[in-house]
Design a protein around this motif. Structure first.
Motif, PDB file in Angstrom:
ATOM      1  N   LEU A 114     -13.941   0.948  -3.506  1.00 50.00           N
ATOM      2  CA  LEU A 114     -13.417   0.396  -5.069  1.00 50.00           C
ATOM      3  C   LEU A 114     -12.630   1.251  -5.534  1.00 50.00           C
ATOM      4  CD1 LEU A 114     -14.823  -1.348  -7.606  1.00 50.00           C
ATOM      5  CD2 LEU A 114     -15.669   0.509  -8.370  1.00 50.00           C
ATOM      6  N   ALA A 125     -10.357  -3.352 -11.507  1.00 50.96           N
ATOM      7  CA  ALA A 125     -11.050  -2.755 -10.182  1.00 50.96           C
ATOM      8  C   ALA A 125     -10.382  -3.785  -9.027  1.00 50.96           C
ATOM      9  CB  ALA A 125     -12.377  -2.363 -10.370  1.00 50.96           C
ATOM     10  N   VAL A 138     -21.208  -6.794 -10.790  1.00 48.68           N
ATOM     11  CA  VAL A 138     -20.137  -6.622 -11.369  1.00 48.68           C
ATOM     12  C   VAL A 138     -20.621  -5.842 -13.068  1.00 48.68           C
ATOM     13  CG1 VAL A 138     -17.746  -7.478 -12.399  1.00 48.68           C
ATOM     14  CG2 VAL A 138     -18.837  -8.336 -10.264  1.00 48.68           C
ATOM     15  N   MET A 198     -15.468   1.833 -17.214  1.00 50.37           N
ATOM     16  CA  MET A 198     -14.363   1.205 -16.138  1.00 50.37           C
ATOM     17  C   MET A 198     -15.044   0.059 -15.321  1.00 50.37           C
ATOM     18  SD  MET A 198     -11.506   2.835 -16.094  1.00 50.37           S
ATOM     19  CE  MET A 198     -10.996   4.118 -17.159  1.00 50.37           C
ATOM     20  N   PRO A 199     -14.129  -0.870 -15.022  1.00 46.99           N
ATOM     21  CA  PRO A 199     -14.977  -2.026 -14.055  1.00 46.99           C
ATOM     22  C   PRO A 199     -15.371  -1.555 -12.796  1.00 46.99           C
ATOM     23  CG  PRO A 199     -12.491  -2.070 -14.223  1.00 46.99           C
ATOM     24  CD  PRO A 199     -12.887  -0.988 -15.179  1.00 46.99           C
ATOM     25  N   ALA A 200     -16.310  -2.122 -12.211  1.00 46.51           N
ATOM     26  CA  ALA A 200     -17.178  -1.635 -11.182  1.00 46.51           C
ATOM     27  C   ALA A 200     -17.701  -2.846 -10.466  1.00 46.51           C
ATOM     28  CB  ALA A 200     -17.981  -0.693 -11.137  1.00 46.51           C
ATOM     29  N   ALA A 201     -17.824  -2.944  -9.037  1.00 45.38           N
ATOM     30  CA  ALA A 201     -18.449  -3.985  -8.576  1.00 45.38           C
ATOM     31  C   ALA A 201     -19.184  -3.357  -7.297  1.00 45.38           C
ATOM     32  CB  ALA A 201     -17.462  -4.955  -7.832  1.00 45.38           C
ATOM     33  N   GLN A 202     -20.327  -3.507  -7.129  1.00 44.03           N
ATOM     34  CA  GLN A 202     -21.025  -2.915  -5.820  1.00 44.03           C
ATOM     35  C   GLN A 202     -22.010  -3.954  -4.960  1.00 44.03           C
ATOM     36  OE1 GLN A 202     -22.816   0.934  -7.076  1.00 44.03           O
ATOM     37  NE2 GLN A 202     -24.451   0.567  -5.667  1.00 44.03           N
TER      38      GLN A 202
END
Lengths: 140, 140
Positions: free
Chosen positions: A86, A69, B28, B34-38
């Motif tokens: 993202l 990502a 993270v 799925m990879p995600a970051a918020q």
């Protein structure tokens, strides 16, 4: 961010425009089976994120044909208002010499002298973004 | 960042001091494999990251007894110099009422009105950080 009118999801075009104006983003990847994120300088080339990483680096290994990502945000630390985008895609190394020559012009800094480096592209088949108002509990 | 004297890895104490002064960081996590970051607002409580998320949110589900990372950086967009800290740990929900009461005072904004919310803690058994100079190809 409250689940109210303040929740604004961006369309793909808006996400790409925001990415086009960014300079630093974070590659989100897996490192020894653990989640990781690392800031990099980038440019948007068409609809792909481009960044450089040194040969033999953790990031070079982690982004070789792996689904990663890429996250960019801009948040005002006083108002806590901003946005986050993202993208998710399968990273690959750019090896086409014409494209590399063009990218060298656009990437914001010179190559590290005397070192090999890889130019990594992340296509963005999945791309989401939204306005953030971090004062409230997050709903994402 | 060149593999030279400019490469500075921080010790745990320095990482914690940098985290203590931050306001916004990125969780993270994995979202639908799925990879995600918020981005979230956070405070450092002892040696744990604390943030809030709405009940039923993606982030609430993703951080329930899951190993996640938490990333904070501060990078000058003109000089490309800055730092990044990455912590990894198993997130859990804070349910102790005394601790919650104390955290409410410290968290930077009120609870979203009329909504349930979760207070999530991320211990940081693994904590790394370093100075960044993004002008050169990354070596991480």
């Amino acid at each position: 961010m409250a689940e109210t009118a303040e929740l604004v999801e961006f369309d793909r075009g808006t996400c790409l425009r925001l990415l086009a104006h960014g300079v630093v983003g974070r590659v989100v990847f897996t490192d020894a089976a653990m989640p990781a994120a690392q800031p990099v300088n980038y440019v948007l080339d068409g609809e792909e994120i481009i960044f450089r990483t040194a040969g033999g680096s953790k990031l070079a290994a982690a982004t070789r044909r792996a689904v990663v990502a890429f996250q960019v945000d801009d948040i005002d630390v006083d108002t806590h208002i901003g946005w986050s985008v993202l993208g998710i895609g399968e990273a690959y190394e750019v090896t086409d010499t014409d494209r590399l020559a063009e990218l060298v012009e656009r990437l914001p800094a010179p190559w590290a002298s005397g070192r090999t480096a890889h130019t990594i592209a992340i296509p963005l088949p999945r791309l989401t973004g939204r306005r953030l108002c971090l004062g409230d509990a997050d709903t994402g």
